[in-house]
Design a protein around this motif. Sequence first.
Motif, mmCIF file in Angstrom:
data_model
loop_
_atom_site.group_PDB
_atom_site.id
_atom_site.type_symbol
_atom_site.label_atom_id
_atom_site.label_comp_id
_atom_site.label_asym_id
_atom_site.label_seq_id
_atom_site.Cartn_x
_atom_site.Cartn_y
_atom_site.Cartn_z
ATOM 1 N N MET A 1 0.860 -1.198 0.000
ATOM 2 C CA MET A 1 0.000 0.000 0.000
ATOM 3 C C MET A 1 0.890 1.240 0.000
ATOM 4 N N ARG A 2 0.545 2.220 -0.829
ATOM 5 C CA ARG A 2 1.304 3.445 -0.888
ATOM 6 C C ARG A 2 0.682 4.474 0.038
ATOM 7 N N CYS A 3 1.497 5.109 0.831
ATOM 8 C CA CYS A 3 1.015 6.138 1.753
ATOM 9 C C CYS A 3 1.187 7.499 1.105
ATOM 10 N N ALA A 4 0.098 8.186 0.824
ATOM 11 C CA ALA A 4 0.173 9.484 0.155
ATOM 12 C C ALA A 4 0.639 10.562 1.111
ATOM 13 N N LEU A 5 1.447 11.484 0.579
ATOM 14 C CA LEU A 5 1.942 12.599 1.373
ATOM 15 C C LEU A 5 0.912 13.721 1.345
ATOM 16 N N PRO A 6 0.484 14.259 2.468
ATOM 17 C CA PRO A 6 -0.485 15.347 2.462
ATOM 18 C C PRO A 6 0.024 16.530 1.651
ATOM 19 N N LEU A 7 -0.890 17.237 0.998
ATOM 20 C CA LEU A 7 -0.494 18.390 0.212
ATOM 21 C C LEU A 7 0.227 19.419 1.063
ATOM 22 N N ALA A 8 -0.155 19.556 2.305
ATOM 23 C CA ALA A 8 0.505 20.527 3.178
ATOM 24 C C ALA A 8 1.977 20.189 3.352
ATOM 25 N N ALA A 9 2.282 18.891 3.373
ATOM 26 C CA ALA A 9 3.675 18.477 3.529
ATOM 27 C C ALA A 9 4.465 18.791 2.272
ATOM 28 N N VAL A 10 3.842 18.585 1.105
ATOM 29 C CA VAL A 10 4.500 18.939 -0.136
ATOM 30 C C VAL A 10 4.747 20.440 -0.188
ATOM 31 N N ALA A 11 3.769 21.219 0.232
ATOM 32 C CA ALA A 11 3.931 22.671 0.247
ATOM 33 C C ALA A 11 5.072 23.085 1.168
ATOM 34 N N ALA A 12 5.188 22.406 2.293
ATOM 35 C CA ALA A 12 6.283 22.716 3.215
ATOM 36 C C ALA A 12 7.623 22.442 2.563
ATOM 37 N N LEU A 13 7.686 21.395 1.748
ATOM 38 C CA LEU A 13 8.916 21.080 1.035
ATOM 39 C C LEU A 13 9.256 22.196 0.060
ATOM 40 N N LEU A 14 8.264 22.693 -0.664
ATOM 41 C CA LEU A 14 8.501 23.762 -1.633
ATOM 42 C C LEU A 14 9.020 25.001 -0.940
ATOM 43 N N VAL B 1 14.032 14.027 -2.073
ATOM 44 C CA VAL B 1 13.095 15.092 -2.445
ATOM 45 C C VAL B 1 12.201 14.614 -3.587
ATOM 46 N N ARG B 2 12.784 13.898 -4.549
ATOM 47 C CA ARG B 2 11.983 13.368 -5.655
ATOM 48 C C ARG B 2 10.902 12.434 -5.142
ATOM 49 N N SER B 3 11.227 11.642 -4.147
ATOM 50 C CA SER B 3 10.236 10.720 -3.585
ATOM 51 C C SER B 3 9.038 11.477 -3.021
ATOM 52 N N LYS B 4 9.289 12.571 -2.336
ATOM 53 C CA LYS B 4 8.183 13.375 -1.783
ATOM 54 C C LYS B 4 7.363 14.011 -2.898
ATOM 55 N N MET B 5 8.041 14.472 -3.946
ATOM 56 C CA MET B 5 7.322 15.054 -5.066
ATOM 57 C C MET B 5 6.482 13.988 -5.782
ATOM 58 N N ASP B 6 7.015 12.773 -5.877
ATOM 59 C CA ASP B 6 6.255 11.681 -6.482
ATOM 60 C C ASP B 6 4.978 11.416 -5.695
ATOM 61 N N GLN B 7 5.087 11.435 -4.371
ATOM 62 C CA GLN B 7 3.910 11.193 -3.540
ATOM 63 C C GLN B 7 2.883 12.308 -3.702
ATOM 64 N N GLY B 8 3.358 13.532 -3.830
ATOM 65 C CA GLY B 8 2.439 14.638 -4.059
ATOM 66 C C GLY B 8 1.698 14.497 -5.376
ATOM 67 N N ARG B 9 2.412 14.069 -6.411
ATOM 68 C CA ARG B 9 1.770 13.841 -7.704
ATOM 69 C C ARG B 9 0.740 12.718 -7.609
ATOM 70 N N ASP B 10 1.084 11.642 -6.906
ATOM 71 C CA ASP B 10 0.153 10.524 -6.778
ATOM 72 C C ASP B 10 -1.118 10.942 -6.047
ATOM 73 N N LEU B 11 -0.972 11.825 -5.083
ATOM 74 C CA LEU B 11 -2.129 12.289 -4.336
ATOM 75 C C LEU B 11 -3.066 13.100 -5.219
ATOM 76 N N LEU B 12 -2.477 13.904 -6.097
ATOM 77 C CA LEU B 12 -3.287 14.708 -7.005
ATOM 78 C C LEU B 12 -3.845 13.878 -8.152
ATOM 79 N N GLY B 13 -3.163 12.782 -8.471
ATOM 80 C CA GLY B 13 -3.592 11.962 -9.591
ATOM 81 C C GLY B 13 -3.159 12.520 -10.926
ATOM 82 N N ASP B 14 -2.269 13.499 -10.916
ATOM 83 C CA ASP B 14 -1.790 14.113 -12.152
ATOM 84 C C ASP B 14 -0.486 14.823 -11.836
ATOM 85 N N ASP B 15 0.150 15.386 -12.861
ATOM 86 C CA ASP B 15 1.364 16.161 -12.622
ATOM 87 C C ASP B 15 1.073 17.335 -11.710
ATOM 88 N N LEU B 16 2.064 17.724 -10.919
ATOM 89 C CA LEU B 16 1.914 18.929 -10.107
ATOM 90 C C LEU B 16 1.798 20.131 -11.048
#
Length: 266
Positions: free
Chosen positions: A1-14, A188-203
């Motif tokens: 099972m893949r654990c999606a990264l919350p969008l807030a966490a991706v934003a914190a990375l940015l 960092v790429r791994s976190k960005m990948d999780q953010g994309r998976d959560l959105l279901g599309d490219d960031l």
Amino acid sequence: MRCALPLAAVAALLCAGCAASGDGSDDAKPKAGSSSPAPDAAVRAAVARTGTTSARLHERIEIGGGGREYALTVTGGFDFGRDRGSLAVDFPEGGISHLDEVFADGKVYVRGASGPDAGTWGVMPRDKAVAHYALRAPVNDPEHVFRQISAMRHVSREGEETVNGVRAAHYRGTLDHKTLTLRMAPDVRSKMDQGRDLLGDDLPVFADAWVDGRGRLVQTRMTLNLAGTQVKVTTGLSGLGTPVSVKTPRPGDTVPAGSMSGVLSG
């Protein structure tokens, strides 16, 4: 099972930089008409042509989120045809406010982030440097920006504008996930990948390029808006064709660096 990264966490990375702060151009118009190349081809051609010359560079990196905004600047000269350049990175609000960078002979030299004294440069192979933040180039390498801009998708011509006194054609498009994460550090790429998976599309990354009447880039911009955080990187190119002088640090003033990271070095 893949654990999606919350969008807030991706934003914190940015906006990781926020936490660290504590964080002789031509005036001719582009030719129009049925013989004009497709927009994506025009941008690629401009990147290729600019990649054979030299220019003065002024880049502004803007990071906003949580009601606060921060800005870094990267300035200097770069000879793209000879792969040599000298840059100064400034972040007045940062714990480390200034960085010097020299690109030459397949290496990048950095002074200011580390070293036993102010005269010591860290040096590493240029192609081994990686990016640690979204829309940041490894050690602020401007040719990395060129590679991303040349990969713009869904490109449209938005008309003509005057940019820094130069009349230029404005092109707009998007960057896909592969281009966004180009040469990004694995964690960092791994976190960005999780953010994309959560959105279901490219960031959502938008890219713009301004091309002068001789088919050369005079400005680029990349923008990412996500969960209340925005990163915008604007790179201006002027004095196209003007010679660039680069002074390589003496071997005795350098120490090997296994990696280079931090807000200023990207």
